[in-house]
Enzyme design. Sequence first.
Site, PDB file in Angstrom:
ATOM      1  N   HIS A 162      17.937  22.774  46.958  1.00 47.88           N
ATOM      2  CA  HIS A 162      19.153  22.570  46.164  1.00 47.88           C
ATOM      3  C   HIS A 162      20.245  23.610  46.429  1.00 47.88           C
ATOM      4  CE1 HIS A 162      16.604  19.776  44.183  1.00 47.88           C
ATOM      5  NE2 HIS A 162      16.006  20.631  43.372  1.00 47.88           N
TER       6      HIS A 162
ATOM      7  N   ARG B 224      -1.264   2.093  40.512  1.00 44.36           N
ATOM      8  CA  ARG B 224      -2.664   2.027  40.916  1.00 44.36           C
ATOM      9  C   ARG B 224      -3.489   1.323  39.831  1.00 44.36           C
ATOM     10  NH1 ARG B 224      -5.070   6.601  40.045  1.00 44.36           N
ATOM     11  NH2 ARG B 224      -3.061   7.618  40.329  1.00 44.36           N
TER      12      ARG B 224
ATOM     13  N   LYS C  52      24.885  15.727  41.220  1.00 39.59           N
ATOM     14  CA  LYS C  52      25.494  16.262  39.997  1.00 39.59           C
ATOM     15  C   LYS C  52      27.008  16.187  40.120  1.00 39.59           C
ATOM     16  CE  LYS C  52      21.691  19.354  38.807  1.00 39.59           C
ATOM     17  NZ  LYS C  52      21.266  19.088  37.447  1.00 39.59           N
TER      18      LYS C  52
ATOM     19  N   ASP D 285      11.107  25.840  46.091  1.00 38.69           N
ATOM     20  CA  ASP D 285      11.412  24.809  45.098  1.00 38.69           C
ATOM     21  C   ASP D 285      12.922  24.627  44.921  1.00 38.69           C
ATOM     22  OD1 ASP D 285      10.750  22.953  43.028  1.00 38.69           O
ATOM     23  OD2 ASP D 285      11.183  24.489  41.524  1.00 38.69           O
TER      24      ASP D 285
HETATM   25  C1  BG6 Z   1      13.524  20.358  40.682  1.00 39.46           C
HETATM   26  C2  BG6 Z   1      12.556  21.502  40.738  1.00 39.46           C
HETATM   27  O1  BG6 Z   1      13.828  19.906  41.974  1.00 39.46           O
HETATM   28  O2  BG6 Z   1      14.724  20.789  40.038  1.00 39.46           O
HETATM   29  C3  BG6 Z   1      12.256  21.997  39.341  1.00 39.46           C
HETATM   30  O3  BG6 Z   1      11.365  21.076  41.362  1.00 39.46           O
HETATM   31  C4  BG6 Z   1      13.532  22.357  38.626  1.00 39.46           C
HETATM   32  O4  BG6 Z   1      11.387  23.113  39.378  1.00 39.46           O
HETATM   33  C5  BG6 Z   1      14.530  21.213  38.699  1.00 39.46           C
HETATM   34  O5  BG6 Z   1      13.210  22.633  37.283  1.00 39.46           O
HETATM   35  C6  BG6 Z   1      15.877  21.663  38.153  1.00 39.46           C
HETATM   36  O6  BG6 Z   1      16.726  20.552  38.061  1.00 39.46           O
HETATM   37  P1  BG6 Z   1      17.880  20.516  36.980  1.00 39.46           P
HETATM   38  O7  BG6 Z   1      18.653  19.294  37.322  1.00 39.46           O
HETATM   39  O8  BG6 Z   1      17.202  20.444  35.655  1.00 39.46           O
HETATM   40  O9  BG6 Z   1      18.646  21.782  37.152  1.00 39.46           O
END
Ligand code: BG6
Length: 505
Positions: free
Chosen positions: A253, A58, A195, A248
Site C-alpha cells: 500500500h 466448500r 481510496k 503487509d
Molecule cells: C490490509 C492489511 O491490506 O490493510 C491489514 O493486511 C491492514 O493489516 C489493512 O489493517 C488496513 O486497511 P485500511 O483500509 O483499514 O487502512
Amino acid sequence: MAGDKFASLIGSERPEATNIVIFGAGGDLTKRKLLPALAHMHRWNLLGPHSRIIGCVRQKWSKSHWVNYVHDQLLHYFPEAVLNPASWRRIAEKLDLVNGDLSDPALYRQLADALHADEGKKNALFYLAIPPSWYECVCKHLHDAGLADESEGFRRIVVEKPFGMDLASARDLNGKLQSYFDESQIYRIDHYLGKEAVQNLMVFRFANSVLEPLWNRNYIDHVQISVSESLGIGYRAGYYETSGAFRDMIQSHLMQVMTLVAMEPPVSLNADDVRDEKMKVLRSMRPIAAEDVEHIAVRAQYAAAQVNGEDVPSYRDEQNVAGDSCTETFAAVKFYVDNWRWQGVPFVLRTGKRLPDRVSEICIRFKEPPQKLFHLDEEHVRNNELVFRLQPDEGMQLSMTAKQPGLSTHLRGVKLDATYGMLGSGMPEAYETLLHDVMLGEAGLFSRADEVEESWKIVAPVLDVWAQQTDIATYAAGSLDIPGMDALLDECEGGWRDLSADSSS
Ligand code: BG6
C-alpha cells in the site's frame, strides 16, 4: 475521458452485465468488504439487471442458505441494503451458489454450467478471496474448464495481496497466473489505490496547474506517508507472523501511494501509461545497501500496556503468535528517488498496529521560506504542508502562515481545508471503486506484474537484514514512542506529524 480510469469517477459509467464469482464466499473479506461493496453498487444502479453474484464455497450450503447468509452479513455491515424489502429482493434475485472443493474439476464444470445458464452476457469476474496458496490451483482449473477464454465475454481474475513474500515468490506467482490468464485479465488489488483521497492525489496534481511548479526538490523538503492503526492483529496471526508490518503495508500500500506522489505526469490516463510512470519511479529508487538498513529502516513490536483503561496484551501474547516472535508490528523506512525531480528528497513511510489512533495520511512538507522576515512562533507556525487525509475525515489541507488580527505582528498557522464533506456526499468505499473498475476493464488502479516485482526488489535488503535479527525493540501498545523513529527525520525540517485523529482540526 471515456475509456480511461477516471471516467468511472464521474460515476455514470455502467458496466456490462457480469457474473461476479466469489471464491471464498463464506470468508471474512467477502462479508466485510465484497458484499457491502456490491450492495453499494446495486444501490447506485451499477449492477445491471442481468449481473449475478455467484458464491463459491466448500461447505454443502444450499442456495437458500447462501441467500440467508448474505442477508445476515449485509444486515450487519450495510443494513440499508436489506432494510428496504424491495432493494433486498432485487439483490437476492442476483444470488447464485456453487459448492465443492477448489481442487475438484467438478466445481468448475458446475461454474461453467452456471455461467451458461443465462442467455445473456457470459462476462465473468472471478474474485479470489482465498489464501494465495490456492491461486494457482483455481486459475489452472478455471483455465482447463475453458473459463479463461474470452470469446463469449470478458473473463477477469481479481487477486488480493499478499502477492508473494519476496521477489522470487512474486515472480513465481506471476509466472503461474500468466500461464493461465493473460496479464490484461489479471487485476491485483491494492485497496489503498481505491481510496478516494489517493485517487484525488492524481486529480489534485494533474488537474490543477498551481502545484506542478512546486512539486519537486526545489520546494519540497520531504514527504511523509503514514498509516497508523489502533487495533492489534486480531485473529490474523497465521498470516501476520509470516508477513509483519513491512510486507503487509509498506511493500504494497504505502509504496504504491508513494509512486503516485512521485510520478511524472503520464501521457494519458490509460492504465498502462499511468503504470509506466509509476514503474519509472520504482526503477529510480535508490538501492538500499545491507549496511545502510539500520540507518534508513526502523522496526518494533508492541508490548503490553493499558489503552483507554483496558489491558492490551503484547504482540507475543496474541493468540497463535510465537512467544519469541520477532515479527515487527511497526515499520518505517526512508527512501530516495534518484531522478531530476526528487534527488535528495526523503520519502519516509511508516505504519504500525496498536498505535494511538487510526489515521492515514500523505504529507508533503515544503521547505522553509529562504529568509525569515518575521519572528515565527514555532509552536503555532510550521513549514507549509499539504496533507491528503485518507482516513478519518478524508480530504485535503494546506497549512499556511497568516497574521493574527491585531496591532502586533503575531503569526499563526491557518489551514485551507477541503474535506470531502464539502465536496459532496456519496463517497464510495475502496472495494466498490475497484470492483466497478474491474467490471469496466479499467486497470489503472491495479498493480501490474512488473510493479509488484520491482517493489519486492527494492525492499529485499531490509527484509534480509531483519530476517537475521533475533531481537526486536518494543513500544507500549497505544503509544507512538518508537525507538529510533525520530532519527529517520534527522535531516528533515519539522519532524514527524502528529498523528492523533483530531490533529486535522
Ligand atoms: C490490509 C492489511 O491490506 O490493510 C491489514 O493486511 C491492514 O493489516 C489493512 O489493517 C488496513 O486497511 P485500511 O483500509 O483499514 O487502512
